[in-house]
Structure formats: structure tokens, C-alpha cells
Design an enzyme around this catalytic site. Structure first.
Site, short mmCIF file in Angstrom:
data_model
loop_
_atom_site.label_atom_id
_atom_site.label_comp_id
_atom_site.label_asym_id
_atom_site.label_seq_id
_atom_site.Cartn_x
_atom_site.Cartn_y
_atom_site.Cartn_z
CG ASP A 212 77.99 3.84 -5.31
OD1 ASP A 212 76.78 3.95 -5.00
OD2 ASP A 212 78.40 3.01 -6.14
CG ASP B 291 74.13 5.89 -5.68
OD1 ASP B 291 74.51 5.13 -4.78
OD2 ASP B 291 74.13 5.55 -6.88
#
Length: 314
Positions: free
Chosen positions: A9, A14
């Protein structure tokens, strides 16, 4: 080589983890699942598409994951940490619109790759759905690496809860109850995976990879956000990168096998519990919690991987 499906996400952390996975010669990315979490699913999808474009890896499908938690709550996002669009000050070009592949394609990929590892560095909603919708499909998956939880250390959302488990504790409880061969990488270790701007600048001097050239702006934003949270810190922890590092290099960490429970309501929401007493028994299932890792080995590996020429498509 580890064949992985990455649930993400992005989010700065990330995004750097996606870069690491794409560049690591020990990892073959079969698909990336996009979900809500640090940003909306739509924004996460565009961020993934942008990173894949920079990497020249449009061959990797982006799978559409969950839009919101299992209980239908409005998800909480973290622009103060990741920026409004998830990459700090960076805005993906307007012509970057991620094209989503149907969630059901995951089952085809898994059946074609029985040695696949699933890595979830976001909320566990989509991973729980993989089990709920796919009957015994989790038995086909070799192992699960999950960034989440806080054991014997404070949380980062509440006094006891970490963000991924807090975001959808019902889904996290489904995962630890029903799946096997789980390796949890919690705040105990990820809080120590500090990367500084000196490390980033060193990497950028070693490569002209377009994927890496955006990393300084994103990481500078991320580090400044952490300095407000933790005065005196000289960098920021890359929670999700450490999860991938330990997946490829499990000998660089130490773990303990224990049953895990996630509290799902009230003040305990998202709190991860395991029995660490000497007299406690190992988990009946193969559930492992990382408690320490080789920091110097992590930094050396991170610099080497991120400054490399990249992974092949084969």
C-alpha cells in the site's frame, strides 16, 4: 530465487520495498497487489504503476486488493508520514494510471507457482480474503512473510498496537489463526532498520537507475517525518524492506516459534500477543516471530541491492 507475490500500500516505505524487490537478484516478483493503507487503493495503484514504469517492468501485473477494512470502516491514512499521494513530495505523472488485474488471478499465479512466498507489508484485509475466498489455497503457498505487530515494545498507532494490525485486526486474526508457515516481522526489529540520507546518497552515487533517482526526495520527506516523531533519530526505519531482507536472508535474523493472537476491539485493538515465558510451548503451527537481526548485514545488503543494475525478467 524466491518467487513472491507482494501485497503493498505504497507509502514511502512500501515504495522502497518494491524497489528493493525489483532489484534483488534473489527475488522474482510475480505480482504486486495494491490495497488501501498508507493511501487509498487508487493512489497506491498509481504509485506501483509509476515504480514499475521507472523500472521498465510493465510485465508485472498489479492485482486489485481491498478498498477498506473487513468491518467496512473508513480507513485512516497517514499523509503526515508519506505525503498526500504516498511518495512524499513526488507526484506520479498524470498519464500514469495503474491498470488492475482481477483479484481472482492470484489463484492462477499461486497454482502455477506452488513454491510461491506471499509477502504482506500492508493491512491484512486482502490476505485474509485470499484465504476466505480460496478455501485451501493457503496450503499451496510455501510461506508467508508479514510486516506487523509489536511484541514487548510500544506500538506506533496506540500504546500497544502497530499500524498494519491496527488497520484491520479482524483480518490479521484470520491470518494468524488459519494460515501456516508464517514469519512475522514486527516493530521489535523493524524499528531498528534505520536508513540515513548518507546511505541514500551513497546509493545514488553508485547508480543512475531512474528508479533510484527518486529515492532521495521521498526518503528525505520520510526521515523528516520521523524526526518529528522521534527527536534525535538520524534516519528512518524501513520496516517493509527489512521484511524482504529477512525473507531472502533468514539466517540474518533470530526468531521464536509461538502462537499469536490479535485483539480486535476496544482499547486493545490491534495488539499482538504471544507467550514469551521460558515455560511456554512452541506454536502448534509454524508461526515465527522475529526478535532480532544483523543490522550491519542489512545495511550492506541494502546498499548493494539498491545500487545494482537490477533483476532480469527471467
Amino acid at each position: 530465487m524466491k518467487k513472491i507475490i507482494l501485497f503493498a500500500d505504497p507509502g514511502i516505505d512500501d515504495s522502497v520495498a518494491i524497489m528493493y524487490a525489483l532489484l534483488n537478484p534473489g527475488i522474482k516478483v510475480l505480482a504486486i497487489l495494491s490495497s488501501y493503507g498508507n493511501v487509498t487503493k487508487e493512489q497506491a495503484t498509481n504509485n506501483i504503476a509509476y515504480l514499475l514504469r521507472l523500472a521498465g517492468r510493465k510485465d508485472i501485473p498489479i492485482i486489485g486488493g481491498a478498498n477498506s477494512p473487513s468491518l467496512g470502516e473508513i480507513p485512516r491514512f497517514y499523509p503526515e508520514i508519506h505525503g498526500e499521494e504516498g511518495l512524499g513530495p513526488i507526484r506520479p505523472p498524470v498519464d500514469v494510471q495503474g491498470e488492475l488485474t482481477n483479484f481472482s488471478e492470484l489463484y492462477n499465479i499461486i497454482r502455477m507457482n506452488p513454491d510461491v512466498t506471499v509477502v504482506d507489508v500492508g493491512r491484512n484485509t486482502s490476505l485474509a480474503a485470499l484465504f476466505i475466498l480460496g478455501e485451501n489455497i493457503s496450503d499451496v503457498i510455501k510461506e508467508f512473510y508479514i510486516m506487523g505487530g509489536a511484541f514487548l515494545v510500544p506500538g506506533n498507532v496506540t500504546s500497544s498496537a502497530e499500524a498494519n494490525f491496527y488497520g484491520d485486526p479482524v483480518a490479521s486474526q484470520v491470518v494468524v489463526t488459519n494460515m501456516d508457515n508464517i514469519y512475522i516481522v514486527p516493530l521489535n526489529v523493524t524499528n531498528k532498520s534505520i536508513v540515513t540520507m548518507e546511505h541514500i546518497n551513497m546509493i545514488q552515487k553508485l547508480t543512475d537507475n531512474p528508479l533510484i533517482q527518486i529515492m532521495d526526495e521521498a526518503m528525505e520527506y520520510y526521515i523528516e517525518a520521523y524526526k518529528k516523531l522521534i527527536p534525535g533519530i538520524n534516519g528512518a526505519p524501513l520496516h517493509d524492506v527489512l521484511t524482504l531482507f529477512l525473507m531472502v536472508n533468514p539466517e540474518m535474523g533470530s526468531s521464536i516459534r509461538r502462537d499469536v493472537k490479535i485483539l480486535t476491539a476496544d482499547e486493545g485493538r490491534g495488539t499482538s500477543i504471544a507467550d514469551f515465558r521460558v515455560s511456554s510451548k512452541p506454536a502448534e503451527k509454524n508461526i515465527n516471530i522475529f526478535l532480532d537481526f544483523n543490522y550491519q548485514g542489512f545495511i550492506e545488503d541494502f546498499i548493494q541491492v539498491m545500487s545494482s543494475t537490477g533483476n532480469s525478467r527471467e
